[in-house]
Design an enzyme around this catalytic site. Structure first.
Site, PDB file in Angstrom:
ATOM      1  N   GLU A  74       0.865  -1.185   0.000  1.00 59.02           N
ATOM      2  CA  GLU A  74       0.000   0.000   0.000  1.00 59.02           C
ATOM      3  C   GLU A  74       0.898   1.230   0.000  1.00 59.02           C
ATOM      4  OE1 GLU A  74      -3.411   0.941  -0.179  1.00 59.02           O
ATOM      5  OE2 GLU A  74      -2.306   2.824  -0.267  1.00 59.02           O
TER       6      GLU A  74
ATOM      7  N   GLY B 125     -22.271  16.728 -11.369  1.00 56.26           N
ATOM      8  CA  GLY B 125     -22.584  15.300 -11.305  1.00 56.26           C
ATOM      9  C   GLY B 125     -23.538  14.993 -10.157  1.00 56.26           C
TER      10      GLY B 125
ATOM     11  N   VAL C 206     -23.912   9.461  -6.705  1.00 53.72           N
ATOM     12  CA  VAL C 206     -23.873   9.172  -5.268  1.00 53.72           C
ATOM     13  C   VAL C 206     -23.050  10.205  -4.492  1.00 53.72           C
ATOM     14  CG1 VAL C 206     -23.596   7.315  -3.612  1.00 53.72           C
ATOM     15  CG2 VAL C 206     -23.830   6.781  -6.001  1.00 53.72           C
ATOM     16  N   ILE C 207     -21.824  10.455  -4.942  1.00 50.09           N
ATOM     17  CA  ILE C 207     -20.974  11.401  -4.208  1.00 50.09           C
ATOM     18  C   ILE C 207     -21.599  12.791  -4.244  1.00 50.09           C
ATOM     19  CG2 ILE C 207     -18.724  12.569  -4.194  1.00 50.09           C
ATOM     20  CD1 ILE C 207     -17.455   9.981  -5.163  1.00 50.09           C
TER      21      ILE C 207
ATOM     22  N   VAL D  89     -21.245  20.798 -18.071  1.00 50.75           N
ATOM     23  CA  VAL D  89     -20.335  21.896 -17.750  1.00 50.75           C
ATOM     24  C   VAL D  89     -19.296  21.970 -18.869  1.00 50.75           C
ATOM     25  CG1 VAL D  89     -18.601  22.707 -16.108  1.00 50.75           C
ATOM     26  CG2 VAL D  89     -20.731  21.681 -15.285  1.00 50.75           C
TER      27      VAL D  89
ATOM     28  N   ALA E 232     -17.543  -0.480  -1.583  1.00 48.67           N
ATOM     29  CA  ALA E 232     -16.637  -1.147  -0.643  1.00 48.67           C
ATOM     30  C   ALA E 232     -17.133  -2.550  -0.292  1.00 48.67           C
ATOM     31  CB  ALA E 232     -16.507  -0.306   0.624  1.00 48.67           C
TER      32      ALA E 232
ATOM     33  N   HIS F 218     -41.066  -5.764  16.476  1.00 49.64           N
ATOM     34  CA  HIS F 218     -42.025  -4.667  16.442  1.00 49.64           C
ATOM     35  C   HIS F 218     -41.804  -3.766  17.645  1.00 49.64           C
ATOM     36  CE1 HIS F 218     -45.755  -2.501  15.825  1.00 49.64           C
ATOM     37  NE2 HIS F 218     -46.007  -2.671  17.115  1.00 49.64           N
TER      38      HIS F 218
HETATM   39  P1  NAI Z   1     -21.643   8.348 -10.191  1.00 49.41           P
HETATM   40  O1  NAI Z   1     -21.352   7.486 -11.355  1.00 49.41           O
HETATM   41  O2  NAI Z   1     -22.498   7.834  -9.093  1.00 49.41           O
HETATM   42  O3  NAI Z   1     -22.321   9.715 -10.695  1.00 49.41           O
HETATM   43  C1  NAI Z   1     -21.722  10.568 -11.612  1.00 49.41           C
HETATM   44  C2  NAI Z   1     -22.792  11.451 -12.238  1.00 49.41           C
HETATM   45  O4  NAI Z   1     -22.160  12.468 -12.957  1.00 49.41           O
HETATM   46  C3  NAI Z   1     -23.702  10.710 -13.203  1.00 49.41           C
HETATM   47  O5  NAI Z   1     -25.034  10.961 -12.848  1.00 49.41           O
HETATM   48  C4  NAI Z   1     -23.340  11.325 -14.560  1.00 49.41           C
HETATM   49  O6  NAI Z   1     -24.435  11.407 -15.424  1.00 49.41           O
HETATM   50  C5  NAI Z   1     -22.869  12.706 -14.163  1.00 49.41           C
HETATM   51  N1  NAI Z   1     -21.954  13.339 -15.097  1.00 49.41           N
HETATM   52  C6  NAI Z   1     -20.915  12.765 -15.772  1.00 49.41           C
HETATM   53  N2  NAI Z   1     -20.262  13.704 -16.494  1.00 49.41           N
HETATM   54  C7  NAI Z   1     -20.893  14.875 -16.270  1.00 49.41           C
HETATM   55  C8  NAI Z   1     -20.683  16.218 -16.714  1.00 49.41           C
HETATM   56  N3  NAI Z   1     -19.660  16.517 -17.523  1.00 49.41           N
HETATM   57  N4  NAI Z   1     -21.524  17.175 -16.304  1.00 49.41           N
HETATM   58  C9  NAI Z   1     -22.549  16.871 -15.453  1.00 49.41           C
HETATM   59  N5  NAI Z   1     -22.789  15.643 -15.004  1.00 49.41           N
HETATM   60  C10 NAI Z   1     -21.964  14.656 -15.380  1.00 49.41           C
HETATM   61  O7  NAI Z   1     -20.220   8.816  -9.650  1.00 49.41           O
HETATM   62  P2  NAI Z   1     -19.786   9.507  -8.291  1.00 49.41           P
HETATM   63  O8  NAI Z   1     -20.931  10.172  -7.635  1.00 49.41           O
HETATM   64  O9  NAI Z   1     -18.604  10.327  -8.656  1.00 49.41           O
HETATM   65  O10 NAI Z   1     -19.341   8.280  -7.403  1.00 49.41           O
HETATM   66  C11 NAI Z   1     -18.246   7.473  -7.815  1.00 49.41           C
HETATM   67  C12 NAI Z   1     -18.343   6.074  -7.281  1.00 49.41           C
HETATM   68  O11 NAI Z   1     -18.213   6.032  -5.871  1.00 49.41           O
HETATM   69  C13 NAI Z   1     -19.643   5.423  -7.658  1.00 49.41           C
HETATM   70  O12 NAI Z   1     -19.361   4.222  -8.316  1.00 49.41           O
HETATM   71  C14 NAI Z   1     -20.326   5.152  -6.355  1.00 49.41           C
HETATM   72  O13 NAI Z   1     -20.986   3.917  -6.357  1.00 49.41           O
HETATM   73  C15 NAI Z   1     -19.204   5.187  -5.324  1.00 49.41           C
HETATM   74  N6  NAI Z   1     -19.708   5.755  -4.089  1.00 49.41           N
HETATM   75  C16 NAI Z   1     -20.597   5.052  -3.342  1.00 49.41           C
HETATM   76  C17 NAI Z   1     -21.143   5.592  -2.208  1.00 49.41           C
HETATM   77  C18 NAI Z   1     -22.164   4.811  -1.446  1.00 49.41           C
HETATM   78  O14 NAI Z   1     -22.260   3.615  -1.615  1.00 49.41           O
HETATM   79  N7  NAI Z   1     -22.967   5.450  -0.608  1.00 49.41           N
HETATM   80  C19 NAI Z   1     -20.784   6.920  -1.734  1.00 49.41           C
HETATM   81  C20 NAI Z   1     -19.898   7.593  -2.627  1.00 49.41           C
HETATM   82  C21 NAI Z   1     -19.379   7.010  -3.734  1.00 49.41           C
END
Ligand code: NAI
Length: 456
Positions: A32, A181, A184-185, A238, A315, A440
């Site tokens: 790592e 975007g 999720v994040i 954007v 994860a 319950h």
């Molecule tokens: P994401 O794939 O979930 O979402 C990215 C979004 O950005 C999509 O809706 C897409 O249409 C949009 N997008 C792409 N290019 C764009 C642009 N140029 N302008 C505007 N919108 C645009 O990716 P995110 O949120 O970055 O997360 C990355 C990874 O991390 C995901 O695979 C997710 O599963 C994981 N993650 C999981 C979490 C959880 O389980 N709670 C929390 C945070 C991240």
């Protein structure tokens, strides 16, 4: 020195594999270059949940009157929240270190590189040493996607644009946050900063937020957050990052938005470069390492787990993949099934889902029965919440009457979804599910209510 297993990457994929294999008596070296725990522990799951919990408490305090509790002088100390987050991360990283030690894993803090094979063994070089292994697991994770937007590079360099990593260390609350975007994040961070006082705008390329989640639930989530004050600009791209502003374009509008901070969250891509993957000829497809149900690559005894395989970048998928890879190495039968892998978006209310969506079943032409009910069927939900919008959607195969999908929007659903995950994995029929006793009062009872309403 010859090892049974060499592991590249110390995130949930790498450290889980190391722990399981170490406990099974294998000799392990784990490389790592940064901090054990990977993105999840250091700049993802854990820090975000720590911070989101502070925001949730702040929100409760501000709205305590609903529950007949008066609170005064409520304030939010972002710098302290960041400090607490760092402390939680440090403790948990310490926990992973301890696990490695207890499992007899040799952890090498180094930017290791692959150098093909020496005879039948895989060769990894690190810190001027050569390590040889009978098996190899690649768990190098993912990194944020940086799209080709004019001025983005400069924006990232100046700190005007941040990724999921830097945003977690902002000690001041930005007055105006723009999120690129709405995945999720983007949604989790938009939720956090909106709750603690930022004016938040989310710009999303698609005509909806929250990716492929159930279409009704993602619309409800958008409505909830629109009411709370987040501005969503959909079907917009954007095109430029300027000094203190960004430009976006949609079909009929081209406009600029001023912001104090811009979060870039447009997805992540597997890390497949920079460590000599080519030296082994591992097959890559769509920018990710191609794996089978045992997490094997095309090269015998080379495995890949976690984000690097580009499947479910989560994860919990990574750690299960790691276990499957280790069991395969140990000669035990095991395989990855993804239809029982839950997904969660930690907004308030939370979104959690597992199994098929109606859109997927429609596409397959598979017959199903579906029910959607609000959480007000649950006594605990009524007792403990302000009855925000909520939904429990259950989808059942029309032919064999097994549960095939569960999609939830509501409180505690991140904790409840595993119930449905097990039902789906075990292919439980409605009749079998009805025989389960739910405690319950719990919010989880919503699933039982839904099942009875579906079948009577
Ligand atoms: P994401 O794939 O979930 O979402 C990215 C979004 O950005 C999509 O809706 C897409 O249409 C949009 N997008 C792409 N290019 C764009 C642009 N140029 N302008 C505007 N919108 C645009 O990716 P995110 O949120 O970055 O997360 C990355 C990874 O991390 C995901 O695979 C997710 O599963 C994981 N993650 C999981 C979490 C959880 O389980 N709670 C929390 C945070 C991240």
């Amino acid at each position: 020195m010859v090892y049974d297993l060499l592991i590249l990457g110390g995130g949930p994929g790498g450290y889980t594999a190391a722990e399981r294999a170490g406990n099974a008596g294998l000799k392990i070296a784990l490389f790592e270059k940064d901090t054990l725990g990977g993105v999840c522990l250091n700049e993802g799951c854990i820090p975000t949940k720590t911070m989101l919990n502070s925001a949730k408490i702040y929100n409760h305090a501000n709205n305590s009157e609903i529950f007949a509790v008066t609170s005064a002088d409520v304030s939010f100390n972002q710098a302290q929240v960041v400090k607490r987050k760092n402390k939680v991360v440090k403790i948990l990283v310490g926990g992973v270190k301890a696990k490695m030690k207890n499992s007899g894993v040799e952890v090498i803090k180094a930017d290791a590189s692959l150098h093909g094979k020496e005879g039948a063994l895989f060769r990894v070089d690190a810190c001027n040493e050569t390590y040889l292994g009978k098996n190899l697991l690649i768990a190098t994770g993912s990194t944020p996607t940086i799209p080709p937007i004019s001025g983005l590079k400069e924006g990232l360099e100046s700190g005007f644009v941040v990724t999921n990593k830097e945003i977690l260390d902002l000690e001041e609350i930005p007055e105006r946050l723009t999120v690129i975007g709405g995945g999720v994040i983007g949604l989790e961070m938009a939720s956090y900063f909106q709750t603690i006082g930022s004016r938040v705008t989310v710009i999303e390329m698609q005509d909806h937020i929250a990716g492929d989640t159930d279409s009704q639930i993602r619309k409800m989530l958008q409505d909830i957050y629109t009411k709370k004050g987040i501005k969503f600009i959909l079907e917009a791209k954007v095109t430029k990052v300027g000094d203190g502003y960004i430009r976006y374009e949609s079909t009929d509008v081209s406009a600029e938005i001023e912001a104090d901070i811009v979060l870039l969250s447009v997805g992540r891509r597997p890390v497949i470069e920079g460590y000599g993957l080519d030296s082994l000829g591992v097959e890559v497809e769509g920018g990710a390492i191609k794996t089978d149900a045992q997490c094997r690559t095309n090269i015998p005894r080379v495995y890949a787990a976690g984000d690097v395989n580009g499947r479910w970048m989560l994860a919990h998928a990574a750690s299960r993949e790691a276990e499957v890879a280790v069991n395969t190495i140990l000669g035990k039968e095991d395989e990855m099934t993804y239809n029982n892998c839950p997904g969660v978006i930690y907004t308030s209310p939370e979104v959690a889902y597992v199994g098929a969506t109606t859109a997927e079943l429609d596409l397959e032409g598979r017959p199903y029965k579906m029910i959607d009910i609000p959480f007000s069927y649950s006594g605990r939900y009524m007792a403990e919440t302000n009855r925000e919008q909520s939904l429990c959607k259950l989808i059942v195969d029309e032919v064999d009457h097994t549960l095939v999908g569960c999609h939830l929007l509501g409180p505690y659903v991140s904790e409840i979804i595993i119930t449905a995950g097990i039902m789906i994995e075990r292919k439980m029929t409605l009749t079998e599910i009805k025989q389960q006793i739910f405690p319950h009062p719990t919010v989880a009872e919503i699933i039982r209510e839904g099942i009875f309403l579906l079948q009577g």
